[in-house]
Design a protein around this motif. Structure first.
Motif, PDB file in Angstrom:
ATOM      1  N   ALA A 116       0.819  -1.217   0.000  1.00  0.00           N
ATOM      2  CA  ALA A 116       0.000   0.000   0.000  1.00  0.00           C
ATOM      3  C   ALA A 116       0.854   1.269   0.000  1.00  0.00           C
ATOM      4  CB  ALA A 116      -0.931  -0.002   1.211  1.00  0.00           C
ATOM      5  N   SER A 117       1.923   1.296   0.804  1.00  0.00           N
ATOM      6  CA  SER A 117       2.766   2.495   0.845  1.00  0.00           C
ATOM      7  C   SER A 117       3.451   2.732  -0.494  1.00  0.00           C
ATOM      8  CB  SER A 117       3.816   2.375   1.955  1.00  0.00           C
ATOM      9  OG  SER A 117       3.227   2.478   3.220  1.00  0.00           O
ATOM     10  N   THR A 118       3.928   1.650  -1.127  1.00  0.00           N
ATOM     11  CA  THR A 118       4.582   1.782  -2.434  1.00  0.00           C
ATOM     12  C   THR A 118       3.620   2.355  -3.466  1.00  0.00           C
ATOM     13  OG1 THR A 118       6.079  -0.059  -1.990  1.00  0.00           O
ATOM     14  CG2 THR A 118       5.714   0.511  -4.301  1.00  0.00           C
ATOM     15  N   VAL A 119       2.397   1.818  -3.508  1.00  0.00           N
ATOM     16  CA  VAL A 119       1.402   2.296  -4.477  1.00  0.00           C
ATOM     17  C   VAL A 119       1.065   3.767  -4.213  1.00  0.00           C
ATOM     18  CG1 VAL A 119      -1.012   2.030  -5.196  1.00  0.00           C
ATOM     19  CG2 VAL A 119       0.463   0.026  -4.987  1.00  0.00           C
ATOM     20  N   ALA A 120       0.902   4.137  -2.947  1.00  0.00           N
ATOM     21  CA  ALA A 120       0.598   5.533  -2.617  1.00  0.00           C
ATOM     22  C   ALA A 120       1.748   6.453  -3.015  1.00  0.00           C
ATOM     23  CB  ALA A 120       0.305   5.665  -1.128  1.00  0.00           C
ATOM     24  N   GLU A 121       2.984   6.003  -2.784  1.00  0.00           N
ATOM     25  CA  GLU A 121       4.146   6.838  -3.112  1.00  0.00           C
ATOM     26  C   GLU A 121       4.336   6.959  -4.619  1.00  0.00           C
ATOM     27  OE1 GLU A 121       7.385   5.231  -0.792  1.00  0.00           O
ATOM     28  OE2 GLU A 121       6.412   5.778   1.100  1.00  0.00           O
ATOM     29  N   LEU A 122       4.080   5.889  -5.364  1.00  0.00           N
ATOM     30  CA  LEU A 122       4.135   5.973  -6.825  1.00  0.00           C
ATOM     31  C   LEU A 122       3.119   6.989  -7.351  1.00  0.00           C
ATOM     32  CD1 LEU A 122       4.466   2.185  -7.740  1.00  0.00           C
ATOM     33  CD2 LEU A 122       6.139   3.970  -8.301  1.00  0.00           C
ATOM     34  N   ALA A 123       1.949   7.041  -6.725  1.00  0.00           N
ATOM     35  CA  ALA A 123       0.924   7.988  -7.160  1.00  0.00           C
ATOM     36  C   ALA A 123       1.311   9.422  -6.816  1.00  0.00           C
ATOM     37  CB  ALA A 123      -0.421   7.632  -6.520  1.00  0.00           C
ATOM     38  N   VAL A 124       1.757   9.645  -5.588  1.00  0.00           N
ATOM     39  CA  VAL A 124       2.084  11.013  -5.162  1.00  0.00           C
ATOM     40  C   VAL A 124       3.269  11.559  -5.954  1.00  0.00           C
ATOM     41  CG1 VAL A 124       3.003  12.365  -3.231  1.00  0.00           C
ATOM     42  CG2 VAL A 124       1.063  10.843  -2.876  1.00  0.00           C
ATOM     43  N   ILE A 125       4.286  10.728  -6.167  1.00  0.00           N
ATOM     44  CA  ILE A 125       5.455  11.181  -6.939  1.00  0.00           C
ATOM     45  C   ILE A 125       5.141  11.157  -8.430  1.00  0.00           C
ATOM     46  CG2 ILE A 125       7.898  10.707  -7.434  1.00  0.00           C
ATOM     47  CD1 ILE A 125       8.173   9.609  -4.616  1.00  0.00           C
ATOM     48  N   GLY A 126       4.245  10.270  -8.846  1.00  0.00           N
ATOM     49  CA  GLY A 126       3.811  10.213 -10.239  1.00  0.00           C
ATOM     50  C   GLY A 126       4.817   9.507 -11.135  1.00  0.00           C
ATOM     51  N   ARG A 127       5.013   8.206 -10.887  1.00  0.00           N
ATOM     52  CA  ARG A 127       5.985   7.445 -11.674  1.00  0.00           C
ATOM     53  C   ARG A 127       5.349   6.178 -12.228  1.00  0.00           C
ATOM     54  NH1 ARG A 127       7.577  11.741 -11.364  1.00  0.00           N
ATOM     55  NH2 ARG A 127       9.620  12.523 -10.719  1.00  0.00           N
ATOM     56  N   PRO A 128       5.639   5.836 -13.501  1.00  0.00           N
ATOM     57  CA  PRO A 128       5.108   4.610 -14.104  1.00  0.00           C
ATOM     58  C   PRO A 128       5.768   3.387 -13.488  1.00  0.00           C
ATOM     59  CG  PRO A 128       6.610   5.698 -15.626  1.00  0.00           C
ATOM     60  CD  PRO A 128       6.512   6.585 -14.426  1.00  0.00           C
ATOM     61  N   SER A 129       5.063   2.266 -13.524  1.00  0.00           N
ATOM     62  CA  SER A 129       5.597   1.093 -12.847  1.00  0.00           C
ATOM     63  C   SER A 129       5.153  -0.199 -13.510  1.00  0.00           C
ATOM     64  CB  SER A 129       5.154   1.092 -11.378  1.00  0.00           C
ATOM     65  OG  SER A 129       3.743   1.154 -11.274  1.00  0.00           O
ATOM     66  N   ILE A 130       5.931  -1.238 -13.236  1.00  0.00           N
ATOM     67  CA  ILE A 130       5.529  -2.618 -13.482  1.00  0.00           C
ATOM     68  C   ILE A 130       5.406  -3.240 -12.100  1.00  0.00           C
ATOM     69  CG2 ILE A 130       6.189  -4.842 -14.462  1.00  0.00           C
ATOM     70  CD1 ILE A 130       7.787  -3.278 -16.590  1.00  0.00           C
ATOM     71  N   LEU A 131       4.184  -3.615 -11.721  1.00  0.00           N
ATOM     72  CA  LEU A 131       3.919  -4.081 -10.365  1.00  0.00           C
ATOM     73  C   LEU A 131       3.717  -5.594 -10.358  1.00  0.00           C
ATOM     74  CD1 LEU A 131       1.501  -1.261  -9.123  1.00  0.00           C
ATOM     75  CD2 LEU A 131       3.970  -1.495  -8.715  1.00  0.00           C
ATOM     76  N   VAL A 132       4.388  -6.248  -9.422  1.00  0.00           N
ATOM     77  CA  VAL A 132       4.333  -7.706  -9.293  1.00  0.00           C
ATOM     78  C   VAL A 132       3.780  -8.007  -7.897  1.00  0.00           C
ATOM     79  CG1 VAL A 132       5.616  -9.866  -9.491  1.00  0.00           C
ATOM     80  CG2 VAL A 132       6.407  -7.824 -10.736  1.00  0.00           C
ATOM     81  N   PRO A 133       2.449  -8.164  -7.765  1.00  0.00           N
ATOM     82  CA  PRO A 133       1.876  -8.388  -6.433  1.00  0.00           C
ATOM     83  C   PRO A 133       2.439  -9.641  -5.776  1.00  0.00           C
ATOM     84  CG  PRO A 133       0.153  -7.848  -8.021  1.00  0.00           C
ATOM     85  CD  PRO A 133       1.407  -8.075  -8.807  1.00  0.00           C
ATOM     86  N   LEU A 134       2.604  -9.564  -4.473  1.00  0.00           N
ATOM     87  CA  LEU A 134       3.069 -10.713  -3.708  1.00  0.00           C
ATOM     88  C   LEU A 134       2.068 -11.848  -3.854  1.00  0.00           C
ATOM     89  CD1 LEU A 134       5.221 -11.633  -1.562  1.00  0.00           C
ATOM     90  CD2 LEU A 134       3.561 -10.908   0.162  1.00  0.00           C
TER      91      LEU A 134
END
Length: 372
Positions: free
Chosen positions: A270-288
């Protein structure tokens, strides 16, 4: 009137402690005092936590099928609850705020036993087991996402969406605008896997880089978080490939590195997703994978649905797939820029202040004998 004391309680990982730290800063700015109850794992993070007092509470996670293990965990939680009752009676907090993880169970349970109002904050898209256990005892349930699954039916507490509180270091990093990938320029790739790295990243990312054409490898600058036991082989693979890289077990300045990245490959806490949104960076996410709650999959979907992230189940996260995705970004750099803007559209920068207002309003209503 003297400043109210707010007791925050959080599991001892970054995912739980970082939003608690953000709330602590907001409460202090509003004139409140703050104490923290956590477990012994928090030592790596608690040094910078703005608390007037930090108390270690015994706790354990009642998982597994072994009856002796379950009994031991229940005993530890019982011990923690007794210690929490004594602590709350001594501190006399106006409100107890829990951020998830089993270390939050004893203080929030103790608060309910002695009639101290409480708030639980659920950061994920699916309510975790500890918070589900506490939901019926909480006065208010605050959520990181507008729609979350797993909240028990007919909970008596009020539910409010605040977003996930963001640390000051992340808000500072968010001031850095996204740098468009220039033709023939370096693509800055950041690879993280949670607060302690993830083995799958070490297993997949270097072989994926190896599969890139040599001219694209030369345009990569990689920053990778790797577990200590994986670090030497990751470094050796990148040296052999002649790639510009930095690999460490932990980066204290991770928010700044997020801001500098063109693309982030990560788990989806959750913190990673929130920080990616606030900083505004594209990502490839691999859920646990393998989680009973599948909370990381729900978190990742919030960015995936916006076009801000490629959500890749771990079963599909192969060197071939990752290499292909990176090549496509090199070929169509505008996709990165659009994804960065989409991520930023999901940001909630004042979540800590929103949650602080919920806490302070609860104090006011409790002191006046009203419902929150």
């Amino acid at each position: 009137m003297s400043a109210p004391l707010i007791l925050l309680t959080a599991g001892g990982t970054g995912g739980h402690l970082f939003p608690a730290e953000a709330l602590a800063n907001a409460l202090k700015a509003a004139g409140a005092k703050v104490a923290l109850a956590t477990d012994k794992r928090a030592n790596a993070y608690a040094g910078s936590f703005p608390a007037d007092e930090i108390v270690e509470i015994p706790s354990a996670t009642p998982s597994g099928r072994s009856l002796p293990q379950m009994a031991k965990a229940a005993f530890m939680l019982g011990q923690g609850t007794l210690k929490s009752v004594s602590m709350i009676r001594r501190m006399k907090p106006a409100v107890v705020v829990g951020f998830g993880g089993y270390p939050t169970v004893p203080p929030v349970l103790a608060a309910s036993f002695i009639k101290v109002p409480s708030v639980i904050h659920e950061a994920n898209g699916v309510m975790g087991r500890a918070n589900r256990l506490l939901a019926r005892r909480a006065t208010v349930i605050a959520t990181g996402f507008a729609d979350i699954r797993g909240v028990p039916a007919n909970v008596p507490g009020k539910q409010v969406h605040t977003g996930n509180p963001i640390r000051p270091a992340v808000l500072e990093a968010a001031r850095q605008p996204y740098a468009t990938l220039e033709p023939n320029g370096k693509l800055r790739l950041l690879v993280v896997g949670g607060s302690q790295g993830a083995r799958v990243m070490s297993d997949v990312v270097p072989p994926a880089v190896e599969r890139l054409p040599a001219e694209l490898r030369a345009r990569l600058a990689i920053t990778q978080q790797a577990r200590g036991e994986d670090l030497d082989r990751v470094r050796e693979q990148y040296r052999t490939l002649g790639v510009e890289f930095e690999a460490e077990p932990f980066f204290k300045d991770l928010p700044q590195r997020l801001a500098q990245a063109h693309l982030v490959v990560s788990r989806s806490g959750a913190s990673t997703v929130a920080e990616l949104a606030v900083i505004g960076r594209p990502s490839i996410l691999v859920p646990l994978p393998g989680s009973l709650d599948q909370d990381q999959a729900a978190n990742a979907k919030t960015l995936g649905d916006l076009g801000a992230a490629i959500v890749c189940p771990q079963s599909d996260f192969t060197p071939e797939r990752l290499s292909q995705e990176i090549q496509l970004f090199f070929q169509e750099p505008d996709r990165l820029t659009r994804a960065a803007a989409a991520a930023h559209s999901a940001s909630i920068t004042d979540a800590a202040e929103r949650l602080a207002q919920v806490v302070l309003t609860l104090i006011h209503s409790h002191n006046n004998g009203k419902n929150p």
